[in-house]
Design a protein around this motif. Sequence first.
Motif, PDB file in Angstrom:
ATOM      1  N   PHE A 124       0.847  -1.190   0.000  1.00  0.00           N
ATOM      2  CA  PHE A 124       0.000   0.000   0.000  1.00  0.00           C
ATOM      3  C   PHE A 124       0.887   1.246   0.000  1.00  0.00           C
ATOM      4  O   PHE A 124       1.733   1.400   0.879  1.00  0.00           O
ATOM      5  CB  PHE A 124      -0.897   0.033   1.236  1.00  0.00           C
ATOM      6  N   LEU A 125       0.668   2.133  -0.959  1.00  0.00           N
ATOM      7  CA  LEU A 125       1.454   3.358  -1.077  1.00  0.00           C
ATOM      8  C   LEU A 125       0.589   4.578  -0.772  1.00  0.00           C
ATOM      9  O   LEU A 125      -0.518   4.716  -1.307  1.00  0.00           O
ATOM     10  CB  LEU A 125       2.028   3.480  -2.491  1.00  0.00           C
ATOM     11  N   PHE A 126       1.110   5.465   0.089  1.00  0.00           N
ATOM     12  CA  PHE A 126       0.413   6.690   0.478  1.00  0.00           C
ATOM     13  C   PHE A 126       1.375   7.864   0.356  1.00  0.00           C
ATOM     14  O   PHE A 126       2.589   7.706   0.489  1.00  0.00           O
ATOM     15  CB  PHE A 126      -0.082   6.600   1.927  1.00  0.00           C
ATOM     16  N   MET A 127       0.818   9.059   0.141  1.00  0.00           N
ATOM     17  CA  MET A 127       1.659  10.247   0.151  1.00  0.00           C
ATOM     18  C   MET A 127       0.842  11.480   0.493  1.00  0.00           C
ATOM     19  O   MET A 127      -0.384  11.504   0.322  1.00  0.00           O
ATOM     20  CB  MET A 127       2.386  10.420  -1.191  1.00  0.00           C
ATOM     21  N   CYS A 128       1.537  12.491   0.973  1.00  0.00           N
ATOM     22  CA  CYS A 128       0.917  13.778   1.213  1.00  0.00           C
ATOM     23  C   CYS A 128       0.746  14.473  -0.132  1.00  0.00           C
ATOM     24  O   CYS A 128       1.675  14.487  -0.947  1.00  0.00           O
ATOM     25  CB  CYS A 128       1.803  14.615   2.134  1.00  0.00           C
ATOM     26  N   PRO A 129      -0.423  15.041  -0.420  1.00  0.00           N
ATOM     27  CA  PRO A 129      -0.634  15.681  -1.720  1.00  0.00           C
ATOM     28  C   PRO A 129       0.052  17.030  -1.868  1.00  0.00           C
ATOM     29  O   PRO A 129      -0.032  17.656  -2.921  1.00  0.00           O
ATOM     30  CB  PRO A 129      -2.159  15.828  -1.794  1.00  0.00           C
ATOM     31  N   SER A 130       0.759  17.481  -0.842  1.00  0.00           N
ATOM     32  CA  SER A 130       1.430  18.779  -0.883  1.00  0.00           C
ATOM     33  C   SER A 130       2.806  18.667  -1.536  1.00  0.00           C
ATOM     34  O   SER A 130       3.660  17.908  -1.069  1.00  0.00           O
ATOM     35  CB  SER A 130       1.576  19.339   0.531  1.00  0.00           C
ATOM     36  N   ARG A 151       9.247  11.851   6.461  1.00  0.00           N
ATOM     37  CA  ARG A 151       8.743  11.481   5.147  1.00  0.00           C
ATOM     38  C   ARG A 151       7.323  11.982   4.883  1.00  0.00           C
ATOM     39  O   ARG A 151       6.491  12.044   5.784  1.00  0.00           O
ATOM     40  CB  ARG A 151       8.756   9.953   4.971  1.00  0.00           C
ATOM     41  N   SER A 152       7.079  12.311   3.629  1.00  0.00           N
ATOM     42  CA  SER A 152       5.732  12.658   3.190  1.00  0.00           C
ATOM     43  C   SER A 152       5.152  11.561   2.314  1.00  0.00           C
ATOM     44  O   SER A 152       4.034  11.680   1.823  1.00  0.00           O
ATOM     45  CB  SER A 152       5.743  13.979   2.411  1.00  0.00           C
ATOM     46  N   THR A 153       5.924  10.489   2.117  1.00  0.00           N
ATOM     47  CA  THR A 153       5.502   9.337   1.320  1.00  0.00           C
ATOM     48  C   THR A 153       5.859   8.065   2.079  1.00  0.00           C
ATOM     49  O   THR A 153       6.983   7.945   2.565  1.00  0.00           O
ATOM     50  CB  THR A 153       6.208   9.322  -0.052  1.00  0.00           C
ATOM     51  N   LYS A 154       4.900   7.155   2.195  1.00  0.00           N
ATOM     52  CA  LYS A 154       5.143   5.917   2.950  1.00  0.00           C
ATOM     53  C   LYS A 154       4.506   4.726   2.237  1.00  0.00           C
ATOM     54  O   LYS A 154       3.518   4.866   1.516  1.00  0.00           O
ATOM     55  CB  LYS A 154       4.570   6.033   4.369  1.00  0.00           C
ATOM     56  N   VAL A 155       5.099   3.558   2.476  1.00  0.00           N
ATOM     57  CA  VAL A 155       4.562   2.328   1.895  1.00  0.00           C
ATOM     58  C   VAL A 155       4.491   1.273   2.988  1.00  0.00           C
ATOM     59  O   VAL A 155       5.377   1.176   3.841  1.00  0.00           O
ATOM     60  CB  VAL A 155       5.440   1.839   0.713  1.00  0.00           C
ATOM     61  N   PHE A 156       3.391   0.502   2.998  1.00  0.00           N
ATOM     62  CA  PHE A 156       3.171  -0.538   3.990  1.00  0.00           C
ATOM     63  C   PHE A 156       2.996  -1.884   3.295  1.00  0.00           C
ATOM     64  O   PHE A 156       2.402  -1.971   2.213  1.00  0.00           O
ATOM     65  CB  PHE A 156       1.925  -0.247   4.830  1.00  0.00           C
ATOM     66  N   ARG A 157       3.510  -2.943   3.942  1.00  0.00           N
ATOM     67  CA  ARG A 157       3.346  -4.314   3.448  1.00  0.00           C
ATOM     68  C   ARG A 157       2.500  -5.096   4.435  1.00  0.00           C
ATOM     69  O   ARG A 157       2.756  -5.088   5.638  1.00  0.00           O
ATOM     70  CB  ARG A 157       4.719  -4.974   3.280  1.00  0.00           C
ATOM     71  N   CYS A 158       1.503  -5.807   3.931  1.00  0.00           N
ATOM     72  CA  CYS A 158       0.657  -6.666   4.755  1.00  0.00           C
ATOM     73  C   CYS A 158       0.578  -8.037   4.100  1.00  0.00           C
ATOM     74  O   CYS A 158       0.427  -8.135   2.871  1.00  0.00           O
ATOM     75  CB  CYS A 158      -0.743  -6.071   4.900  1.00  0.00           C
ATOM     76  N   GLN A 159       0.685  -9.085   4.895  1.00  0.00           N
ATOM     77  CA  GLN A 159       0.587 -10.435   4.338  1.00  0.00           C
ATOM     78  C   GLN A 159      -0.144 -11.366   5.301  1.00  0.00           C
ATOM     79  O   GLN A 159      -0.106 -11.185   6.523  1.00  0.00           O
ATOM     80  CB  GLN A 159       1.972 -10.988   4.007  1.00  0.00           C
ATOM     81  N   LEU A 160      -0.819 -12.350   4.718  1.00  0.00           N
ATOM     82  CA  LEU A 160      -1.621 -13.295   5.479  1.00  0.00           C
ATOM     83  C   LEU A 160      -1.421 -14.702   4.919  1.00  0.00           C
ATOM     84  O   LEU A 160      -1.205 -14.876   3.715  1.00  0.00           O
ATOM     85  CB  LEU A 160      -3.113 -12.950   5.378  1.00  0.00           C
ATOM     86  N   PHE A 408      10.424   0.813   2.516  1.00  0.00           N
ATOM     87  CA  PHE A 408      11.161   2.018   2.149  1.00  0.00           C
ATOM     88  C   PHE A 408      10.752   2.505   0.761  1.00  0.00           C
ATOM     89  O   PHE A 408      10.642   1.711  -0.180  1.00  0.00           O
ATOM     90  CB  PHE A 408      12.662   1.742   2.170  1.00  0.00           C
ATOM     91  N   VAL A 409      10.511   3.797   0.660  1.00  0.00           N
ATOM     92  CA  VAL A 409      10.128   4.398  -0.624  1.00  0.00           C
ATOM     93  C   VAL A 409      11.042   5.583  -0.895  1.00  0.00           C
ATOM     94  O   VAL A 409      11.372   6.364   0.003  1.00  0.00           O
ATOM     95  CB  VAL A 409       8.635   4.818  -0.617  1.00  0.00           C
ATOM     96  N   TRP A 410      11.473   5.704  -2.142  1.00  0.00           N
ATOM     97  CA  TRP A 410      12.340   6.795  -2.578  1.00  0.00           C
ATOM     98  C   TRP A 410      11.647   7.526  -3.726  1.00  0.00           C
ATOM     99  O   TRP A 410      11.247   6.903  -4.711  1.00  0.00           O
ATOM    100  CB  TRP A 410      13.681   6.258  -3.049  1.00  0.00           C
ATOM    101  N   VAL A 411      11.496   8.843  -3.586  1.00  0.00           N
ATOM    102  CA  VAL A 411      10.857   9.642  -4.629  1.00  0.00           C
ATOM    103  C   VAL A 411      11.926  10.452  -5.333  1.00  0.00           C
ATOM    104  O   VAL A 411      12.617  11.271  -4.721  1.00  0.00           O
ATOM    105  CB  VAL A 411       9.784  10.578  -4.046  1.00  0.00           C
ATOM    106  N   GLN A 412      12.063  10.233  -6.634  1.00  0.00           N
ATOM    107  CA  GLN A 412      12.997  11.022  -7.445  1.00  0.00           C
ATOM    108  C   GLN A 412      12.231  12.165  -8.093  1.00  0.00           C
ATOM    109  O   GLN A 412      11.188  11.952  -8.711  1.00  0.00           O
ATOM    110  CB  GLN A 412      13.655  10.153  -8.517  1.00  0.00           C
ATOM    111  N   LEU A 413      12.728  13.369  -7.908  1.00  0.00           N
ATOM    112  CA  LEU A 413      12.122  14.550  -8.502  1.00  0.00           C
ATOM    113  C   LEU A 413      12.875  14.969  -9.744  1.00  0.00           C
ATOM    114  O   LEU A 413      14.062  14.658  -9.903  1.00  0.00           O
ATOM    115  CB  LEU A 413      12.078  15.696  -7.498  1.00  0.00           C
ATOM    116  N   TYR A 414      12.201  15.706 -10.639  1.00  0.00           N
ATOM    117  CA  TYR A 414      12.870  16.207 -11.834  1.00  0.00           C
ATOM    118  C   TYR A 414      13.948  17.210 -11.474  1.00  0.00           C
ATOM    119  O   TYR A 414      14.991  17.279 -12.102  1.00  0.00           O
ATOM    120  CB  TYR A 414      11.851  16.857 -12.779  1.00  0.00           C
TER     121      TYR A 414
END
Length: 418
Positions: A124-130, A151-160, A408-414
């Motif tokens: 699941f990937l989430f981020m702040c829209p700002s 961080r303003s961007t986060k990712v979660f892993r869930c498994q069952l 861990f999430v990495w955001v590359q900007l232009y």
Amino acid sequence: MSSFNGDSMDDFKGLRITQLDDDDDDETAVEPINMDEFDDDDEEDDEDYEPVMLGFVESPKFAWSNLRQLFPNLAGGVPAWLDPVNLPSGKSILCDLCEEPMQFVLQLYAPLTDKESAFHRTLFLFMCPSMSCLLRDQHEQWKRAPEKAMRSTKVFRCQLPRANPFYSSEAPKHDGTDKPLGHGAPLCTWCGTWKGDKLCSGCKNARYCSPKHQALHWRLGHKTECQQLRTVSETSDSGPVNNGVAPTEKQKVASKSLWKEFVLINEDESEYDTEMSGDDEVAKPLVSKREVDDQMKSLMNDFEGDADKKNWVNFQQRVDKAPEQVLRYSRSSGAKPLWPIASGRVSKSELPSCKSCGGPRCFEFQVMPQLLFFFGGKNERESLDWATIVVYTCENSCDSSLSYKEEFVWVQLYSQTT
């Protein structure tokens, strides 16, 4: 996304994958890039491509297409939580910079065939829209160790495992009759994303994940609605209205600022090595190729230095095979991201270890800038923008006491300037 291997579990429509091989020590580590020493050899190494699954968006075909019991792949709208009870909570749901709840970007169903505890597995990937927060996020990443960055961007892993308290062990029928085993936790009335553990003191019906969302809902309509619900409750013998949602329907969300909802479908990138015929269903675009190309090529004006331009040419040539791709997925041992530009990359040595087991992380997927087109992003200076969002997950997909483990999430900007 539909399954792409030959396992007998293919009725569980998802990215059915295997864990990484244990003997992949020979993999060449991606070293930090020195822009002064950049040469063509770095790009030549990328010619040996690992198999990649491409993700594309389409509108949901049915009202039930995005329900959690179908283990969907989604972009925009609200998430379909895999574990519907033990959701992320506290500060983990907030942008660390503005301290407001993050917004849902996408989720991928990517189970592992050879790990029983990951029979069902969703990212699941989430981020702040700002965009302001995202720029500060980048500054934090480069200023200090990644595991300590705000961080303003986060990712979660869930498994069952296959046998679990939330879903049948049988594959879903995908005909509208599938049901989960019981209800999930009540969600925020405003965003429909996070757990609604704060109850409106007036109507005892609306629930919120944060004071911010409660205040927004109050100003934009709940003030009147609350009084109406209180009147109904006071004149009825049934007590407060129950805002529970049936397992076969979606919760109605009050917010109008969520990104447009899509389902994600997948195609093997190799299918695009030859030109598609005009009758192929995949060749029917949601937006014209010219519209995408013009917007992408205009970004060349923002690049500084030959290294970024060389990288962009290689990136564009690869993406041009399927210009509407919004996602690239590959968890094979040699997989690595397709970086749009040379600057602002994270090296393998800079990746933080898994917080749960201490083991290494590996590349799993990346989100392309094209997703912003479908989310209705504006080409304005203050609008949210990225070159790519790259997600790294625990190589062992370890188990822990937490249902949702932050990866861990990495955001590359232009532009890396802040």
